[in-house]
Write an enzyme that holds these catalytic residues in place. Structure first.
Site, PDB file in Angstrom:
ATOM      1  CG  PHE A  50     -25.449  -8.893 -14.375  1.00 51.93           C
ATOM      2  CD1 PHE A  50     -24.246  -8.501 -14.167  1.00 51.93           C
ATOM      3  CD2 PHE A  50     -26.442  -8.848 -13.500  1.00 51.93           C
ATOM      4  CE1 PHE A  50     -24.148  -7.857 -13.094  1.00 51.93           C
ATOM      5  CE2 PHE A  50     -26.287  -8.065 -12.248  1.00 51.93           C
ATOM      6  CZ  PHE A  50     -25.053  -7.740 -12.297  1.00 51.93           C
ATOM      7  CD  GLU A  51     -21.981  -9.418 -22.905  1.00 54.82           C
ATOM      8  OE1 GLU A  51     -21.355 -10.075 -23.935  1.00 54.82           O
ATOM      9  OE2 GLU A  51     -21.451  -8.625 -22.416  1.00 54.82           O
ATOM     10  CB  ALA A  52     -23.739 -14.102 -18.165  1.00 50.56           C
ATOM     11  N   GLY A  53     -26.907 -13.265 -18.804  1.00 47.20           N
ATOM     12  CA  GLY A  53     -28.366 -13.632 -19.061  1.00 47.20           C
ATOM     13  C   GLY A  53     -29.391 -13.562 -17.717  1.00 47.20           C
TER      14      GLY A  53
END
Length: 261
Positions: A50-53
Site C-alpha cells: 500500500f502506498e502509505a507504506g
C-alpha cells in the site's frame, strides 16, 4: 450464469490475472478488492503493498477505503511509510502495479490528470497521479483497470500521468530511465487486453461471452490488434460473487457503481 454488475466483473477478472506468491502494489478501490478475492481463492500467498507504506497486511478488519487507511497496516510485515513503499519498487520487489486511470492509449500510457483545455485551465480535472506514476515506472508489470468506454480508450492522451510504452518505440522506456518492463494487462467489464510483443500495441485477448471483437472495437478509439488465440472471458460463479459482496466489499463502496452510458 448468475447476474453480476460491471465492477464485479472487473474485480473478478482482475483477480484472475494475479498469481500466487507474487507482490502487487495496489491502488484504491477495485485493485484492492481484486487482490483480496485472489487471496481468498487461488493466490493465498499474494502480498499487497500500500502506498502509505505497508507490505503484507492481513485485512481482517475489512476493506481499506484508501491506501492510507489504518486497516491497510493490520499485522503488516513491513510498515515504513510512503518513501519505504516506493523504495521497495525501486529495488525490484513489486511484481505488479495495479492502477486505474481516466484515459488510456494504444501503448498503455495513462492519463489521470486532466481532460479538455490546458493543464492550468482544464475543463475536467482528475485526481492526478498519486503514486501511479512511480508505480508504472518501477513495478515490473503494470495492470490497468477501468470500465470499457470509448471516452477512456483514446488515440491520443492530452497528458501522460503514468508511463506505458510511450510512442511504442522499442527503447522508449529505457531512454526514459524507468525500470519495469511496462504495461501487461488492461482489465475491463467486457474485455481483457494485453500487448503485442513486437509493436507494443494493445491487443484484445478475451471478450465477454456473447460479444464479438467488433463489439469491443466500437468502444475503443483506436485500432485494436486481435489475438489469434482470442478466448471468452471466464465469468464469476455464485461463490465468487459471494466472496466479492460479503467478504471483499460488503458495503458496496466500489462494486455497486454503474458504468456511464
Amino acid at each position: 450464469m448468475p447476474d453480476y454488475g460491471p465492477f464485479e466483473m472487473i474485480a473478478y477478472a482482475g483477480s484472475k490475472v494475479l498469481e500466487d506468491e507474487t507482490v502487487v502494489f495496489v491502488g484504491t478501490g477495485l485493485p484492492i478488492i481484486a487482490s483480496l478475492h485472489a487471496q481468498l481463492t487461488h493466490a493465498p500467498q499474494l502480498q499487497m503493498i500500500f502506498e502509505a507504506g505497508s507490505l503484507g497486511a492481513i485485512l481482517e478488519q475489512g476493506l481499506p477505503l484508501s491506501v492510507g487507511d489504518t486497516k491497510a497496516f493490520r499485522k503488516a510485515l513491513y510498515a515504513k511509510g510512503l518513501c519505504g513503499a516506493f523504495e521497495l519498487t525501486q529495488r525490484g520487489y513489486s511484481d505488479y502495479a495495479f492502477i486505474g486511470g481516466a484515459e488510456i492509449d494504444m501503448y498503455g500510457n495513462l492519463n489521470s490528470t486532466f481532460q479538455g483545455g490546458t493543464y492550468s485551465e482544464s475543463k475536467v480535472r482528475f485526481p492526478g497521479s498519486g503514486g501511479a506514476g512511480a508505480m508504472s515506472a518501477n513495478c515490473e508489470k503494470t495492470i490497468a483497470i477501468m470500465a470499457l468506454e470509448k471516452r477512456r480508450f483514446t488515440e491520443k492522451l492530452q497528458f501522460v500521468t503514468s508511463i506505458g510504452y510511450g510512442d511504442g518505440s522499442p527503447d522508449y522506456r529505457e531512454k526514459a530511465g524507468v525500470y519495469g518492463s511496462g504495461p501487461y494487462r488492461v482489465i475491463t467489464n467486457e474485455a481483457l487486453f494485453g500487448y503485442d510483443k513486437d509493436t507494443r500495441r494493445m491487443m484484445l485477448l478475451e471478450v465477454l461471452p456473447g460479444l464479438t471483437p467488433a463489439d469491443i472495437q466500437e468502444k475503443v478509439g483506436f485500432e485494436l490488434l486481435i489475438s489469434p488465440d482470442l478466448k471468452e472471458m471466464a465469468e464469476p460463479t455464485e461463490e465468487d460473487l459471494r466472496l466479492l459482496r460479503d467478504e471483499c466489499d460488503p458495503d458496496g463502496y466500489f462494486l455497486k457503481r454503474v458504468v456511464k452510458k
